[in-house]
Design a protein around this motif. Structure first.
Motif, PDB file in Angstrom:
ATOM      1  N   ASP A 129     -32.655   6.407  52.733  1.00  0.00           N
ATOM      2  CA  ASP A 129     -31.961   5.497  51.827  1.00  0.00           C
ATOM      3  C   ASP A 129     -30.580   5.150  52.398  1.00  0.00           C
ATOM      4  O   ASP A 129     -30.172   3.952  51.550  1.00  0.00           O
ATOM      5  N   ARG A 130     -30.055   5.753  53.389  1.00  0.00           N
ATOM      6  CA  ARG A 130     -28.733   5.072  53.697  1.00  0.00           C
ATOM      7  C   ARG A 130     -28.761   4.881  55.479  1.00  0.00           C
ATOM      8  O   ARG A 130     -29.137   5.716  56.219  1.00  0.00           O
ATOM      9  N   LEU A 131     -28.256   3.567  55.657  1.00  0.00           N
ATOM     10  CA  LEU A 131     -27.990   3.219  57.244  1.00  0.00           C
ATOM     11  C   LEU A 131     -26.598   3.914  57.461  1.00  0.00           C
ATOM     12  O   LEU A 131     -26.509   4.117  58.928  1.00  0.00           O
ATOM     13  N   LEU A 132     -25.565   3.550  56.779  1.00  0.00           N
ATOM     14  CA  LEU A 132     -24.336   3.964  57.080  1.00  0.00           C
ATOM     15  C   LEU A 132     -24.194   5.496  56.948  1.00  0.00           C
ATOM     16  O   LEU A 132     -24.301   5.950  55.686  1.00  0.00           O
ATOM     17  N   ARG A 133     -23.525   6.139  57.761  1.00  0.00           N
ATOM     18  CA  ARG A 133     -23.418   7.509  57.637  1.00  0.00           C
ATOM     19  C   ARG A 133     -21.841   7.873  57.715  1.00  0.00           C
ATOM     20  O   ARG A 133     -21.369   7.247  58.492  1.00  0.00           O
ATOM     21  N   LEU A 158     -27.751  -3.015  48.818  1.00  0.00           N
ATOM     22  CA  LEU A 158     -27.260  -3.785  49.325  1.00  0.00           C
ATOM     23  C   LEU A 158     -25.732  -3.539  49.869  1.00  0.00           C
ATOM     24  O   LEU A 158     -25.309  -4.113  50.891  1.00  0.00           O
ATOM     25  N   TRP A 159     -24.977  -2.752  49.223  1.00  0.00           N
ATOM     26  CA  TRP A 159     -23.620  -2.340  49.816  1.00  0.00           C
ATOM     27  C   TRP A 159     -23.777  -1.654  51.060  1.00  0.00           C
ATOM     28  O   TRP A 159     -23.014  -2.044  52.003  1.00  0.00           O
ATOM     29  N   ASP A 160     -24.799  -0.743  51.062  1.00  0.00           N
ATOM     30  CA  ASP A 160     -24.968  -0.110  52.365  1.00  0.00           C
ATOM     31  C   ASP A 160     -25.233  -0.894  53.642  1.00  0.00           C
ATOM     32  O   ASP A 160     -24.726  -0.923  54.674  1.00  0.00           O
ATOM     33  N   ARG A 161     -25.963  -1.890  53.177  1.00  0.00           N
ATOM     34  CA  ARG A 161     -26.707  -2.780  54.396  1.00  0.00           C
ATOM     35  C   ARG A 161     -25.372  -3.714  54.715  1.00  0.00           C
ATOM     36  O   ARG A 161     -25.425  -4.118  56.060  1.00  0.00           O
ATOM     37  N   VAL A 162     -24.635  -4.130  53.914  1.00  0.00           N
ATOM     38  CA  VAL A 162     -23.511  -5.028  54.242  1.00  0.00           C
ATOM     39  C   VAL A 162     -22.598  -4.465  55.158  1.00  0.00           C
ATOM     40  O   VAL A 162     -22.033  -4.676  56.220  1.00  0.00           O
ATOM     41  N   LEU A 163     -22.268  -3.126  54.667  1.00  0.00           N
ATOM     42  CA  LEU A 163     -21.257  -2.443  55.473  1.00  0.00           C
ATOM     43  C   LEU A 163     -21.827  -1.897  56.653  1.00  0.00           C
ATOM     44  O   LEU A 163     -21.147  -1.915  57.913  1.00  0.00           O
ATOM     45  N   HIS A 164     -23.076  -1.390  56.893  1.00  0.00           N
ATOM     46  CA  HIS A 164     -23.630  -1.202  57.979  1.00  0.00           C
ATOM     47  C   HIS A 164     -23.618  -2.258  59.192  1.00  0.00           C
ATOM     48  O   HIS A 164     -23.445  -2.027  60.322  1.00  0.00           O
ATOM     49  N   ARG A 165     -23.959  -3.596  58.638  1.00  0.00           N
ATOM     50  CA  ARG A 165     -24.141  -4.638  59.342  1.00  0.00           C
ATOM     51  C   ARG A 165     -22.755  -4.750  60.050  1.00  0.00           C
ATOM     52  O   ARG A 165     -22.773  -5.441  61.251  1.00  0.00           O
ATOM     53  N   GLU A 166     -21.698  -4.704  59.188  1.00  0.00           N
ATOM     54  CA  GLU A 166     -20.196  -4.833  59.679  1.00  0.00           C
ATOM     55  C   GLU A 166     -19.966  -3.958  60.928  1.00  0.00           C
ATOM     56  O   GLU A 166     -19.460  -4.346  61.772  1.00  0.00           O
ATOM     57  N   LEU A 167     -20.564  -2.682  60.782  1.00  0.00           N
ATOM     58  CA  LEU A 167     -20.248  -1.643  61.597  1.00  0.00           C
ATOM     59  C   LEU A 167     -20.990  -1.944  62.822  1.00  0.00           C
ATOM     60  O   LEU A 167     -20.313  -1.772  64.016  1.00  0.00           O
ATOM     61  N   VAL A 168     -22.380  -2.327  62.675  1.00  0.00           N
ATOM     62  CA  VAL A 168     -23.086  -2.623  64.011  1.00  0.00           C
ATOM     63  C   VAL A 168     -22.436  -3.674  64.741  1.00  0.00           C
ATOM     64  O   VAL A 168     -22.255  -3.629  66.062  1.00  0.00           O
ATOM     65  N   LYS A 169     -21.825  -4.825  64.095  1.00  0.00           N
ATOM     66  CA  LYS A 169     -21.269  -5.986  64.825  1.00  0.00           C
ATOM     67  C   LYS A 169     -20.000  -5.274  65.645  1.00  0.00           C
ATOM     68  O   LYS A 169     -19.780  -5.757  66.627  1.00  0.00           O
ATOM     69  N   SER A 170     -19.417  -4.409  65.139  1.00  0.00           N
ATOM     70  CA  SER A 170     -18.109  -3.831  65.869  1.00  0.00           C
ATOM     71  C   SER A 170     -18.472  -3.128  67.117  1.00  0.00           C
ATOM     72  O   SER A 170     -17.762  -2.961  67.711  1.00  0.00           O
ATOM     73  N   GLY A 171     -19.657  -2.580  67.168  1.00  0.00           N
ATOM     74  CA  GLY A 171     -20.007  -1.555  68.298  1.00  0.00           C
ATOM     75  C   GLY A 171     -19.212  -0.333  68.014  1.00  0.00           C
ATOM     76  O   GLY A 171     -19.319   0.574  69.037  1.00  0.00           O
ATOM     77  N   LYS A 172     -18.782   0.249  66.942  1.00  0.00           N
ATOM     78  CA  LYS A 172     -17.985   1.546  66.809  1.00  0.00           C
ATOM     79  C   LYS A 172     -18.915   2.313  66.117  1.00  0.00           C
ATOM     80  O   LYS A 172     -20.150   2.090  65.795  1.00  0.00           O
TER      81      LYS A 172
END
Length: 299
Positions: A58-62, A126-140
């Protein structure tokens, strides 16, 4: 003698009839414009809290990190310090709680329900996907979010990410009110600013009481000894302290966005600046005194 009188004399002599001017019609009453209907507050949608075994699905962001703070409490400074860490990414305020999902048809609603997804679940995806996308872009590795209004929905955020970590950032309530007033003195008087800021303070305090295992830090302590406070916070987040965090301007000066957090020269300096002097006890208005006492700023 008027034409009308002559005409009526002739008509009366020949037909017994007379002509009279029709009375003018009364003016139609002015249509009053209907007052615009006040939009009702949208109720919290139905959603489910993912069980631990379902998080991988259910979540990409951990283990996201959420800074819970009132307005004008130094949250932009704190996120800039954390964003300068090689493993932490803290973007400008995202206001994800305002991202909403709706159904285009009854059929789409039935289809989602058959997948065990109600509207709240879809919004969380949607919230999870938006924040995960931002994290992936950062490489952190970990994302840190700091929108002050998140405090109003802390329970929903905790339900969305059961493994989230929370940092509570406090500041002297009078300093908050003064800064909130000074940010736009034409929009709100000091008293109005104090009352509005108090809403955020109460929401943060409610979150502090409702969430176990969080970490509390004070703005005044960050400005007085940033290294000590960042070391303690890094320990809580289970990452190594990096001295470069304290000189965050050299790491990244592109994260200051007007209207999405503090963007003034003080924060753009790239280094921690001294905070304003603490208000004296006799400068505390009665409205803010209970919160000042609760947070240990006055006895």
């Amino acid at each position: 003698m008027s034409l009308m009188r002559n005409l009526n004399r002739a008509l009366t002599a020949t037909t017994g009839l007379q002509v009279h001017r029709a009375p003018s019609a009364p003016a139609a009453p002015k249509q009053q414009k209907a007052a615009p209907a006040k939009s009702a507050k949208r109720p919290t949608p139905v959603y489910r809290r993912p069980a631990a075994e379902d998080l991988a699905t259910d979540r990409l962001l951990r283990q996201p990190v959420f800074i819970m703070s009132p307005v004008r409490s130094g949250s932009t400074l704190l996120r800039m310090l954390l964003n300068a860490h090689s493993r932490l990414h803290s973007p400008h305020e995202t206001h994800i709680r305002r991202l909403e999902v709706d159904y285009g048809s009854k059929l789409s609603q039935r289809a989602m329900s058959a997948l065990d997804l109600e509207r709240g679940d879809l919004e969380h995806l949607l919230w999870d996907r938006v924040l995960h996308r931002e994290l992936v872009k950062s490489g952190k590795d970990f994302l840190v979010e700091k929108t002050p209004s998140n405090a109003f929905v802390y329970q929903r955020i905790q339900d969305c990410w059961p493994d989230a970590r929370f940092v509570f950032l406090l500041r002297h309530p009078v300093s908050i009110a003064r800064s909130w007033h000074e940010g736009d003195p034409e929009k709100r008087t000091y008293d109005e600013a104090a009352a509005d800021a108090l809403r955020y303070m109460k929401a943060v305090e409610k979150a502090r009481k409702g969430i176990t295992g969080g970490h509390t830090v004070r703005y005044e302590d960050i400005t007085a000894d940033p290294e000590k406070e960042m070391r303690s916070l890094c320990e809580f987040l289970d990452v190594e302290f990096e001295p470069s965090m304290l000189d965050y301007g050299k790491k990244d000066d592109s994260q200051v966005v007007k209207g999405l957090g503090d963007w003034r020269d003080k924060i753009k300096s790239g280094q921690v600046q001294a905070g304003r002097a603490l208000p004296k006890d006799d400068e505390v208005p009665e409205l803010l005194r209970p919160m000042c006492m609760s947070w240990g700023y006055v006895s």
